[in-house]
Write a protein that holds these residues in place. Structure first.
Motif, mmCIF file in Angstrom:
data_model
loop_
_atom_site.group_PDB
_atom_site.id
_atom_site.type_symbol
_atom_site.label_atom_id
_atom_site.label_comp_id
_atom_site.label_asym_id
_atom_site.label_seq_id
_atom_site.Cartn_x
_atom_site.Cartn_y
_atom_site.Cartn_z
ATOM 1 N N GLU A 315 0.742 -1.153 -0.088
ATOM 2 C CA GLU A 315 -0.227 -0.065 0.067
ATOM 3 C C GLU A 315 0.804 1.281 0.020
ATOM 4 O O GLU A 315 0.673 2.149 -0.715
ATOM 5 C CB GLU A 315 -0.967 -0.090 1.182
ATOM 6 C CG GLU A 315 -1.975 1.125 1.244
ATOM 7 C CD GLU A 315 -2.855 1.349 0.169
ATOM 8 O OE1 GLU A 315 -2.932 0.522 -0.326
ATOM 9 O OE2 GLU A 315 -3.028 2.608 0.079
ATOM 10 N N ILE A 316 1.937 1.090 0.596
ATOM 11 C CA ILE A 316 2.972 2.570 0.644
ATOM 12 C C ILE A 316 3.366 2.497 -0.553
ATOM 13 O O ILE A 316 3.525 3.745 -1.097
ATOM 14 C CB ILE A 316 4.041 2.066 1.640
ATOM 15 C CG1 ILE A 316 3.549 1.992 3.272
ATOM 16 C CG2 ILE A 316 5.345 3.118 1.602
ATOM 17 C CD1 ILE A 316 4.413 1.314 4.523
ATOM 18 N N ARG A 317 3.809 1.418 -1.043
ATOM 19 C CA ARG A 317 4.401 1.486 -2.677
ATOM 20 C C ARG A 317 3.354 2.177 -3.598
ATOM 21 O O ARG A 317 3.717 2.929 -4.295
ATOM 22 C CB ARG A 317 4.941 0.035 -2.947
ATOM 23 C CG ARG A 317 5.163 -0.155 -4.237
ATOM 24 C CD ARG A 317 5.390 -1.319 -4.616
ATOM 25 N NE ARG A 317 5.555 -1.693 -5.890
ATOM 26 C CZ ARG A 317 6.082 -2.721 -6.777
ATOM 27 N NH1 ARG A 317 6.535 -3.713 -5.672
ATOM 28 N NH2 ARG A 317 6.129 -2.721 -7.905
ATOM 29 N N ARG A 318 2.343 1.645 -3.636
ATOM 30 C CA ARG A 318 1.333 2.224 -4.347
ATOM 31 C C ARG A 318 1.036 3.530 -4.277
ATOM 32 O O ARG A 318 1.094 4.303 -5.235
ATOM 33 C CB ARG A 318 -0.246 1.254 -4.326
ATOM 34 C CG ARG A 318 -0.230 0.103 -4.936
ATOM 35 C CD ARG A 318 -1.554 -0.648 -4.830
ATOM 36 N NE ARG A 318 -1.872 -0.874 -3.700
ATOM 37 C CZ ARG A 318 -1.774 -1.933 -3.011
ATOM 38 N NH1 ARG A 318 -1.101 -2.814 -3.673
ATOM 39 N NH2 ARG A 318 -2.472 -2.251 -1.713
ATOM 40 N N THR A 319 0.894 3.987 -3.106
ATOM 41 C CA THR A 319 0.642 5.392 -2.804
ATOM 42 C C THR A 319 2.082 6.315 -3.307
ATOM 43 O O THR A 319 1.896 7.419 -4.012
ATOM 44 C CB THR A 319 0.495 5.753 -1.512
ATOM 45 O OG1 THR A 319 -0.650 4.854 -1.181
ATOM 46 C CG2 THR A 319 0.120 7.284 -1.123
ATOM 47 N N TRP A 320 2.921 5.820 -3.149
ATOM 48 C CA TRP A 320 4.412 6.402 -3.467
ATOM 49 C C TRP A 320 4.386 6.377 -5.180
ATOM 50 O O TRP A 320 4.781 7.589 -5.588
ATOM 51 C CB TRP A 320 5.488 5.532 -2.894
ATOM 52 C CG TRP A 320 6.992 6.151 -3.270
ATOM 53 C CD1 TRP A 320 7.507 6.901 -2.370
ATOM 54 C CD2 TRP A 320 7.696 5.911 -4.306
ATOM 55 N NE1 TRP A 320 8.960 7.316 -3.084
ATOM 56 C CE2 TRP A 320 8.910 6.744 -4.347
ATOM 57 C CE3 TRP A 320 7.668 5.003 -5.652
ATOM 58 C CZ2 TRP A 320 9.910 6.844 -5.173
ATOM 59 C CZ3 TRP A 320 8.528 4.907 -6.748
ATOM 60 C CH2 TRP A 320 9.673 5.703 -6.356
ATOM 61 N N GLU A 321 4.054 5.182 -5.647
ATOM 62 C CA GLU A 321 4.069 5.305 -7.111
ATOM 63 C C GLU A 321 3.219 6.156 -7.800
ATOM 64 O O GLU A 321 3.453 7.005 -8.749
ATOM 65 C CB GLU A 321 4.008 3.921 -7.691
ATOM 66 C CG GLU A 321 5.092 3.119 -7.278
ATOM 67 C CD GLU A 321 5.069 1.530 -7.818
ATOM 68 O OE1 GLU A 321 3.729 0.995 -8.210
ATOM 69 O OE2 GLU A 321 6.034 1.032 -8.186
ATOM 70 N N TYR A 322 1.905 6.490 -7.056
ATOM 71 C CA TYR A 322 1.080 7.474 -7.645
ATOM 72 C C TYR A 322 1.633 8.603 -7.415
ATOM 73 O O TYR A 322 1.288 9.483 -8.405
ATOM 74 C CB TYR A 322 -0.414 7.245 -6.693
ATOM 75 C CG TYR A 322 -1.227 8.321 -6.891
ATOM 76 C CD1 TYR A 322 -1.951 8.965 -7.924
ATOM 77 C CD2 TYR A 322 -1.447 9.422 -5.577
ATOM 78 C CE1 TYR A 322 -2.788 9.895 -8.096
ATOM 79 C CE2 TYR A 322 -2.181 10.460 -5.731
ATOM 80 C CZ TYR A 322 -2.800 10.866 -6.896
ATOM 81 O OH TYR A 322 -3.697 11.646 -6.930
ATOM 82 N N CYS A 323 2.180 9.075 -6.320
ATOM 83 C CA CYS A 323 2.508 10.449 -5.970
ATOM 84 C C CYS A 323 3.921 10.946 -6.739
ATOM 85 O O CYS A 323 3.887 12.087 -7.250
ATOM 86 C CB CYS A 323 2.855 10.708 -4.431
ATOM 87 S SG CYS A 323 1.467 10.208 -3.516
ATOM 88 N N ASN A 324 4.790 9.926 -7.029
ATOM 89 C CA ASN A 324 5.980 10.323 -7.608
ATOM 90 C C ASN A 324 5.830 9.917 -9.133
ATOM 91 O O ASN A 324 6.871 10.228 -9.915
ATOM 92 C CB ASN A 324 7.100 9.500 -6.927
ATOM 93 C CG ASN A 324 7.433 10.189 -5.738
ATOM 94 O OD1 ASN A 324 7.972 10.836 -5.817
ATOM 95 N ND2 ASN A 324 7.080 9.437 -4.680
#
Ligand SMILES: CC(=O)SCCNC(=O)CCNC(=O)[C@H](O)C(C)(C)COP(=O)(O)OP(=O)(O)OC[C@H]1O[C@@H](n2cnc3c(N)ncnc32)[C@H](O)[C@@H]1OP(=O)(O)O
Ligand SMILES: CC(C)C(=O)C(=O)O
Length: 573
Positions: A315-324
């Motif tokens: 979940e952390i990674r999915r959000t990070w990928e969306y943001c960056n």
């Protein structure tokens, strides 16, 4: 010892060596990090400034909320004087009730220029806890090329900047704001140590740290230029020489130009640093800031609470990928798609044995595997702790051996193949990978296994199919078995006797010309409860062949007869 490397044509003459620190009584190598440091996420500032397409307000907000949810208490939220987007973002989180939890301090960066400082402080109006972070470069090449000034001029920029921050905070911020100050001598790693100390002392003389009034001195490896050990030496040296040390929060800000930012951070913590600035998954300028996830998880893997929640890493990674708008590499520590996966045979074998040993050790102690120390080879942490399943731990390709295949069958189908049967089946899979290449998925493994050993309703094959069986045992222990079966397409009743159902079945098979000799037999239950299934494995010599068969049934006698049929059918396939 021979070294056959030859000189290359690389232009080494263009580069100087980093300066080592004269600190022969260094103590950091003997220290251990036993508690989490203070963390500051600079994803929204150093991370954001390095993006091709800096985050939109929605992406910034998603990142901020993620950082808060993970447990970061210090978050650098932007460079408000850079433009309206960053300014408005800072205002939006301050103005929205509850967006910034009471125990979270936001921080904002500025150059030491009056107009920028004023705008920066202005952005913080109404915040509960806020820090202004001021920087100016102090290294020789910046003094000469960027600021074109003497050491004193450069020190004066820091001193004046600090004074201006204090003046504007006094003027623009109300008593509701707990105001803090951070100073960074940018390019610390290339700055002469005694000069970095002199500038920091001059800044402290203005800020006047004392009880209840800390100063954060952040010593950045703006460009990573030395080994982590030299980085640590510099921190030990600064920690020893700074005055008012007890009121200084000594902070590190490593970048990853040499690929050693994580090591540099860890060694600097051993050398006495109190706080780490970095970004999730190592986002940031050039090769990135230090990776806060790796650092936190490294602590976790040593039994130290990182005080950050990584329990749903995907979940952390999915959000990070969306943001960056970037992707995390499949080999990225702790989070990449492949980091809990083994393809190679000896790794798989050790992992399977590790899981088995964990289960056995836990059972012997009367506890669950989660209660004992993690000790599975090749897996530094339990993937379950970051929300990963064991599904991908073992993946099978041409480099795999029997252990991996056995693991998949055990994990997914509760079948614990005897060792020699594992070897037999892995040769079948090996032939498939050699012929077809690529990965064999657990679904492929099961389809191949079922087709090879079990009656396959989608593709029935084999000389014999058993329908019913009855057996009686006389007072001498002799079993008489009657089996209704189809042999070579003909309905037949087979009967035989022996000192158990298996030998009675072998006897019955003689009547249709099948000569079977038992070599090994193993069985286990596949689940608990009334509807439990049993798996029987039988190794037989049939004519000149040695083969395994398997039978699965709720009744163990029927399971063993099915196992014989499995082996016999395979012998004549
Ligand atoms: C290592 C780091 O990551 S530091 C953080 C870097 N991040 C950013 O720069 C992102 C946001 N920055 C920006 O949007 C812009 O730089 C702004 C809007 C803040 C300022 O833009 P500009 O006014 O055009 O100035 P610019 O950024 O080009 O800076 C150059 C001038 O500032 C001076 N300067 C640079 N850094 C500093 C500093 N830390 N303190 C004081 N002056 C500085 C330079 O010497 C130069 O001065 P000169 O024009 O007299 O030669
Ligand atoms: C502003 C400073 C801390 C910085 O980002 C750096 O030096 O990398």
């Amino acid at each position: 010892m021979a070294n056959r490397q030859q000189p290359s044509s690389m232009p080494t003459h263009k580069y100087g060596r980093y300066e080592q620190v004269d600190i022969p009584d260094r103590t950091w190598p003997d220290n251990r990090v036993t508690t989490a440091p203070r963390w500051l996420s600079t994803d929204l500032r150093d991370g954001n400034q390095a993006l091709i397409d800096p985050m939109s307000p929605a992406r910034k907000r998603a990142m901020f909320d993620l950082l808060v949810k993970m447990g970061y208490k210090e978050i650098e939220v932007g460079f408000p004087a850079s433009g309206q987007t960053d300014f408005d973002f800072v205002r939006s989180i301050i103005e929205e009730p509850g967006a910034i939890p009471d125990d979270v301090t936001i921080s904002v960066l500025t150059q030491a220029r009056e107009d920028l400082i004023e705008r920066t402080v202005e952005s913080l109006k109404g915040a509960k806890r806020a820090t202004v972070h001021l920087y100016n470069a102090t290294a020789p090449v910046f003094r000469r090329v960027v600021f074109r000034g003497s050491k004193d001029d450069i020190k004066q920029i820091a001193v004046d900047g600090t004074r201006l921050v204090m003046e504007y905070a006094e003027k623009l911020l109300g008593p509701e704001t707990e105001f803090g100050y951070q100073y960074s001598p940018e390019i610390f790693t290339d700055t002469e140590l005694d000069f970095a100390l002199e500038v920091c002392e001059a800044v402290m003389d203005v800020w006047q740290p004392g009880p209840g009034r800390e100063i954060i001195l952040n010593l950045p490896a703006t460009v990573e230029r030395s080994t982590p050990s030299t980085h640590a030496d510099r921190f030990e040296w600064m920690g020893r020489n700074l005055s008012r040390r007890e009121h200084v929060c000594l902070s590190i800000h490593p970048h990853n130009d040499r690929g050693t930012a994580v090591a540099a951070a860890e060694l600097a913590l051993m050398a006495g640093a109190d706080r780490v600035e970095g970004c999730l998954f190592g986002q940031g300028e050039r090769t990135g800031n230090v990776d806060l996830v790796t650092l936190g998880m490294n602590l976790f893997s040593q039994g130290v609470d990182p005080q950050i929640d990584f329990s749903d890493i995907d979940e952390i990674r999915r959000t990070w990928e969306y943001c960056n708008q970037m992707e995390v590499h499949p080999r990225h520590p702790y989070v990449g798609d492949l980091v809990y996966t083994s393809f190679s045979g000896s790794h798989q074998d050790a992992i399977k044995k590790g899981f088995d040993a964990m289960e056995a050790d836990a059972a012997a102690k009367g506890v669950t595997v989660d209660d004992i120390e993690w000790a599975v080879p090749y897996l530094p942490i339990d993937p379950k702790d970051v929300g990963r399943s064991y599904e991908a731990v073992i993946r099978v390709n041409s480099q795999s051996g029997k252990g991996g295949i056995a693991y998949v069958l055990k994990n997914d189908h509760k079948l614990e193949l005897p060792r020699r049967m594992q070897i037999e089946f892995s040769k079948i899979i090996q032939a498939k990978t050699d012929a077809e290449g690529g990965e064999v998925t657990p679904k492929d493994i099961w389809a191949t296994f079922r087709d090879e050993y079990l009656p396959n309703p989608e593709n029935p094959w084999g000389r014999i199919q058993v329908k019913n069986n009855q057996s009686t045992t006389d007072t001498d222990g002799v079993d008489t078995l009657t089996v209704e079966a189809t042999v070579d397409g003909q309905d037949t009743v087979l009967s035989g006797s022996g000192n158990g159902p298996i030998s009675a079945f072998f006897d019955a098979l003689q009547s249709v010309g099948i000569d079977v000799r038992l070599l090994d037999y193993q069985e286990h239950t596949m689940s608990e409860g009334a509807s439990a299934q049993a798996a029987s494995y039988i190794e037989c010599a049939i004519d000149d062949k040695v083969l395994w068969g398997i039978g699965i049934d709720a009744n163990t006698t029927r399971a063993s007869l099915k196992a014989v049929v499995s082996a016999v059918n395979r012998a004549t396939r």
